[in-house]
Write a protein that holds these residues in place. Structure first.
Motif, PDB file in Angstrom:
ATOM      1  N   GLU A 613       0.847  -1.262  -0.006  1.00  0.00           N
ATOM      2  CA  GLU A 613       0.159   0.089  -0.024  1.00  0.00           C
ATOM      3  C   GLU A 613       0.994   1.136   0.073  1.00  0.00           C
ATOM      4  O   GLU A 613       1.754   1.414   0.776  1.00  0.00           O
ATOM      5  N   GLU A 615       0.098   3.937   1.169  1.00  0.00           N
ATOM      6  CA  GLU A 615      -0.022   4.620   2.626  1.00  0.00           C
ATOM      7  C   GLU A 615       0.908   4.025   3.587  1.00  0.00           C
ATOM      8  O   GLU A 615       1.096   4.577   4.604  1.00  0.00           O
ATOM      9  N   HIS A 645      -7.504   0.983  -2.981  1.00  0.00           N
ATOM     10  CA  HIS A 645      -7.144  -0.362  -2.410  1.00  0.00           C
ATOM     11  C   HIS A 645      -6.914  -0.346  -0.896  1.00  0.00           C
ATOM     12  O   HIS A 645      -6.094   0.624  -0.534  1.00  0.00           O
ATOM     13  N   ASN A 646      -7.555  -1.208  -0.198  1.00  0.00           N
ATOM     14  CA  ASN A 646      -7.255  -0.799   1.410  1.00  0.00           C
ATOM     15  C   ASN A 646      -7.913   0.230   1.910  1.00  0.00           C
ATOM     16  O   ASN A 646      -7.900   0.876   3.031  1.00  0.00           O
ATOM     17  N   LYS A 648      -7.503   3.427   1.437  1.00  0.00           N
ATOM     18  CA  LYS A 648      -6.656   4.661   1.580  1.00  0.00           C
ATOM     19  C   LYS A 648      -5.751   4.796   0.183  1.00  0.00           C
ATOM     20  O   LYS A 648      -5.328   3.840  -0.315  1.00  0.00           O
ATOM     21  N   ASP A 745      -1.973   4.748  -4.885  1.00  0.00           N
ATOM     22  CA  ASP A 745      -2.785   4.074  -4.097  1.00  0.00           C
ATOM     23  C   ASP A 745      -1.985   2.817  -3.617  1.00  0.00           C
ATOM     24  O   ASP A 745      -1.793   2.635  -2.541  1.00  0.00           O
ATOM     25  N   CYS A 746      -1.449   2.159  -4.545  1.00  0.00           N
ATOM     26  CA  CYS A 746      -0.757   0.743  -4.167  1.00  0.00           C
ATOM     27  C   CYS A 746       0.225   0.487  -5.289  1.00  0.00           C
ATOM     28  O   CYS A 746       0.216   0.770  -6.435  1.00  0.00           O
TER      29      CYS A 746
HETATM   30 CA    CA Z   1      -4.121   1.805  -0.916  1.00  0.00          CA
END
Ligand code: CA
Ligand code: CA
Ligand code: CA
Length: 986
Positions: A613, A615, A645-646, A648, A745-746
């Protein structure tokens, strides 16, 4: 002021002339005493003040809020340019009003010089006003009655704007009321401050309200020819103050009349009031009455009124004949109480009784095991305060929040609000309590901001983390648990009090897990690691050590239990690819993260997807955007983003930011490296963002970035580096924001080859990734696939564009053609298209109105909201809005040659030129037109729907088909188009 000036001008005439107009303002502080000696004025004219000082502080320097500054005792000394000093009196000071807690000093002013002294002002809670929020139930009285405050709701408002319901107020009118009393003064004293408010009342003279038959005569059942007999009858006069008095000087209408079958009642009159008494006259004597069918409703809540609907009463006479009767009376005509168990029916002096049940109405009535839901929107809000902005907007507590249970929830209440849920348990019950709530304020602990009590027992809510993704995503519902409480048989109250927050309340659930002797079946529902093992870092070859680990099992009755007889999968010596240990217990599992060898943020341990991720990136090499530095400071770079994704993603960083990931490939691999990012504007990703694996710069497939509609910040795109071969060992992926800074995002490493293992890939389906440019057809046209993107979807999640597909409809389209079937290998997918007849057939010179809301919108893109807006300000009650871009095409079949003018109605909230938003075409030729300015009405009304008409001269049309087109360059509202056809002027 004028008065003073007139008085001092004769005395100070000379000085005023010398000092000039500029000094005139000081005249207000010159003492009005007439004893100022001339010499002192002259002296101060000659000498100039060089400074002033406070040589003695005033007696009082500590104040409470709202007091006024008091200079008593203060000594101000002026120093002149010749160094002489003098105590002065006629200084002024700035703080002359009521002091606030922000006042920390007072500036003293004398002849243009200033000095300051410090004061302290402390906040003291004071009463500002009292309000009568609800009037008493009774406001109309009869002379001699006493004022009754029952039902009155009084709130105190304090100087910190807080509000509180008070009951310890006093009022003035304690004596019997007179006709002169028009209002009652309500008073309340808090810390020595008394405020009052008034309740209007009306006092009327004592008067006769009605008469009633308080005891029926002995005989109500007559034979034809008999006369009415009043024996036993008691008649009462009822006054407007509620008092009753037996009267005897009433009159009876059928006193001496021989009764006939038509006589069904007797009228009794006293003064100007009458009452009707039902009697029965029959040819044979009535012997009994019976309720032969019960009324539909026999169960009541306290306060409801008896309803005889459906009841059948049958009378039986001495000759055994029977008759259904309707003119019966019954005793229970007032609101029902718990004591009411029987209703007595009267007819012709006979009675019959009916059993009814009356019970108290509870919000929640527990009568079995199971779950009982109280919707928050049904809560009693009489102890809640609606937010001021909600009141101003005419809103109530109830909102239709997206995803709310029963479609509604409570919001907009102010701190201090109280909600109560009444609960009745028919047996002793163990209740597990939970609720569903949401809040856009995500940064507080619910348990510190609201209280929840079951009777006197405080129930602490579970730690809930409210989330808010921004925009109108107000309803991110969360489950909140309060645990289990044991309740005795009987009535209970669950009380919710807002201390300093006001989450949206959807519903409260009360689950009876034990009811009397019954218990909810106890089934294992999950296991959880409630304490991590002491050791989670290992070297290769060590074995997992569970010491310190606590595993808790949860059961369907919400009961939890620490368990020890679980199993562990990793019992062999650990290897570099071991990242977690799985704990199993009766079919449920939980995992514990471990690190074997050096700790990496990501290890590639198998085929398939390995997400990292964005984040979770180390932010130490991020550069905060200058305009968002405060937000970064407050909450970092991570946001809750739509479709992320997730949940966040990261943003708020500037060019120059560097994200790096140190990862470990456990074997030699082949992988796709997929970066999921979004950028509002179109960017050349490869040119602006550098992706490096170790020292090698990688090139992505460079997808198109940009937004789909206004305000679309998260149009996530995958930038893919395909089939990258990475050798076993440690690597670093570095992403540098060179000249753009997209939201991130990821990362996904999709591993297709792991050591010698290779991914088996199958083609699963095909789909239309992007619609063709043309989605809307007229009958007779042929399908045009231009712009359509068809992809093959593989089992590894990959999409591959295909062009060698086939389509079923290649001929002229008919009105029945709704779909196009696309085939590739053995797979098919369908595309919905719109095939329509001609929009407008013109055979007479006339005006034809086409409503924008009814036009074919398949070539328009919305900004994410429904484009049809129903409103009373638009033609046909609706208009078109929320357009992002796209066009309308209107096909016209003109059967003769005509001249055409088109009038279009458009609006926009902002003041803008129409030509910046729309352009018009006739048969692909742009129509030039006189531009108009859109915008809201000057009086602020009609804001969104202030329609303005544009006139388009389309010239002469020859008979045949023509296409008129409205192209939206950007979004504005549109109501209608008027096509004005007229004969061609030669
Ligand atoms: Ca994410
Ligand atoms: Ca609800
Ligand atoms: Ca319209």
């Amino acid at each position: 002021m004028k008065h003073i000036r007139r008085k001092i001008v004769p005395l100070l005439g000379l000085a005023m002339l010398l000092t000039g107009c500029g000094e005139e303002k000081n005249s207000s502080v010159i003492p009005t005493s007439t004893s100022i000696p001339d010499s002192s004025i002259k002296a101060s004219e000659e000498k100039k003040v060089s400074k002033i000082e406070v040589t003695k502080m005033p007696n009082k320097t500590e104040y409470e809020i709202d007091e006024k500054f008091d200079p008593t005792g203060m000594e101000v000394t002026a120093t002149y340019d010749d160094n002489s000093t003098e105590k002065v009196e006629n200084y002024t000071y700035d703080k002359t009003g009521e002091l606030t807690v922000d006042d920390t000093e007072v500036t003293i002013l004398y002849k243009g010089k200033t000095t300051k002294i410090s004061i302290t002002v402390k906040f003291v809670l004071k009463l500002s006003s009292i309000n009568i929020e609800e009037l008493p139930t009774k406001t109309t009285y009869v002379v001699g009655d006493h004022f009754d405050p029952t039902g009155m709701k009084v709130t105190a408002v304090y100087n910190d704007k807080s509000k509180k319901i008070i009951t310890d107020y006093t009022y003035d009118k304690h004596e019997g009321l007179t006709l002169q009393d028009k209002m009652v003064t309500i008073s309340y004293t808090f810390s020595g401050v008394t405020k009052t408010s008034f309740v209007p009342i009306m006092v009327v003279d004592l008067a006769l309200e009605k008469i009633e038959v308080t005891t029926n005569p002995t005989k109500l059942n007559y034979l034809v020819g008999e006369k009415f007999d009043a024996t036993g009858m008691v008649v009462s006069a009822v006054m407007n103050n509620g008092t009753k008095e037996v009267i005897t000087d009433y009159s009876i209408d059928k006193e001496d009349k021989a009764l006939t079958l038509e006589d069904t009642s007797i009228t009794i009159t006293y003064q100007d009031k009458s009452v009707i008494l039902a009697i029965v006259v029959s040819e044979a004597q009535l012997t009994k009455i019976e309720i032969t069918t019960n009324p539909t409703k026999t169960s009541y809540y306290v306060g409801e009124t008896f309803d005889p609907t459906g009841m059948v009463v049958t009378a039986t006479y001495e000759d055994d004949s029977t008759e259904v009767v309707n003119n019966y009376t019954y005793d229970k005509t007032e609101p029902l109480t718990l004591e009411d168990t029987l209703v007595t029916i009267n007819f012709g002096g006979m009675t019959a009784t009916l059993s009814i049940t009356v019970e108290v109405k509870y919000d929640v009535k527990i009568n079995a095991l199971g779950s009982y839901r109280m919707e928050a929107e049904n809560l009693d809000t009489s102890k809640a305060f609606l937010r001021e902005d909600f009141i101003a907007a005419g809103r109530t507590f109830v909102e239709n929040g997206a995803g709310a249970s029963n479609g509604a929830n409570i919001c907009g209440y102010n701190p201090g609000s109280v909600f109560e849920i009444s609960i009745y348990c028919e047996e002793a019950t163990d209740l597990f309590v939970s609720a569903i709530m949401s809040d856009t304020d995500t940064n507080y602990a619910l348990k510190d901001s609201m209280t929840f009590f079951m009777d006197d027992v405080s129930m602490v809510p579970s730690d809930v983390q409210f989330t808010y993704a921004g925009g109108t995503s107000y309803w991110e519902w969360k489950n909140v648990e309060f645990g289990t409480v044991s309740l005795a048989k009987g009535a209970h109250t669950f009380k919710i009090t807002s201390i300093d927050h006001r989450p949206n309340l959807d519903c409260f659930d009360f689950e009876a897990i034990k009811y009397g002797d019954q218990e909810k079946e106890k089934v294992l529902t999950g296991i959880e690691i409630t304490a991590a093992p002491t050791k989670t870092t290992y070297t290769v070859g060590e074995t997992f050590d569970p010491t310190g680990m606590e595993i808790t099992a949860t059961y369907s009755d919400h009961h939890t239990e620490v368990i020890t007889d679980y199993t562990i999968d990793k019992t062999e010596p650990l290897t570099i690819s071991d990242e977690e240990v799985t704990i199993s217990y009766q079919g449920f599992t939980a995992t514990v993260k471990i690190t074997v060898g050096k700790a990496y943020q990501l290890k590639l341990t198998s085929l398939g997807d390995h997400y990292f991720e964005a984040e979770d990136f180390d932010t130490s090499k991020f550069v905060a955007r200058e305009d968002m530095a405060a937000m970064v400071q407050a909450s970092g770079y991570t946001v809750s983003a739509a479709d992320a994704h997730n949940g966040k993603s990261i943003e708020r960083y500037d060019n120059g930011s560097v994200m790096s990931l140190e990862f470990y490939a456990v074997e030699d691999i082949k992988t796709d490296i997929i970066l999921r990012a979004s950028n509002y504007d179109e960017i050349d990703f490869n040119a602006m963002v550098e992706v490096k694996l170790d020292d090698t710069v990688l090139t992505t497939d460079n997808p198109s970035f940009g937004h789909r509609y206004n305000g679309d910040w998260y149009n996530w795109m995958d930038a893919t580096i395909a089939n990258q071969e990475i050798s076993k060992g440690e690597h670093t992926l570095t992403i540098s924001m060179i000249s753009a800074h997209p939201n991130f995002d990821c990362l996904n490493f999709h591993v297709s080859k792991y050591a010698t293992e290779e991914e088996v890939v199958t083609l699963d389906s095909i789909s239309v990734e992007k619609n063709p440019t043309k989605m809307s057809y007229y009958v007779g046209e042929t399908f045009d696939p231009t712009g359509m993107e068809v992809v093959a979807n593989y089992s590894n999640g990959k999409k591959v564009a295909v062009s060698d597909y086939t389509i079923d409809k290649t001929g002229a389209l008919t009105a029945e053609d709704k779909t196009i079937t696309i085939s590739y290998q053995n797979l098919t997918t369908t595309l919905n298209i719109n095939v329509k007849e001609i929009d407008l057939v013109v055979n007479t010179a006339n005006t034809y109105r086409l409503e924008a809301e009814n036009l074919d919108k398949s070539n328009l893109t919305s900004d994410g909201t429904s484009m049809i807006e129903n409103n009373g300000l638009s033609s046909n009650g609706a208009s078109l809005g929320h357009v992002a871009n796209g066009y309308f095409e209107i096909r016209i079949d003109v059967q003769e040659d005509y001249n055409l003018k088109v009038i279009g109605a458009f609006s926009k909230y902002e003041s803008v030129a129409l030509s910046n938003y729309v352009e018009f075409f006739m048969d692909n030729q742009a129509i030039t037109f006189t531009d108009i300015t859109l915008g809201r009405a000057e009086d602020g009304s009609n804001d969104w729907f202030n329609w303005k008409e544009v006139e388009l001269d389309c010239g002469d049309l020859t008979s045949g088909n023509h296409v008129f087109k409205v192209n939206f360059k950007s979004g504005c509202n549109m109501d209608y188009l008027d096509f004005v056809f007229s004969s061609i002027v030669e």
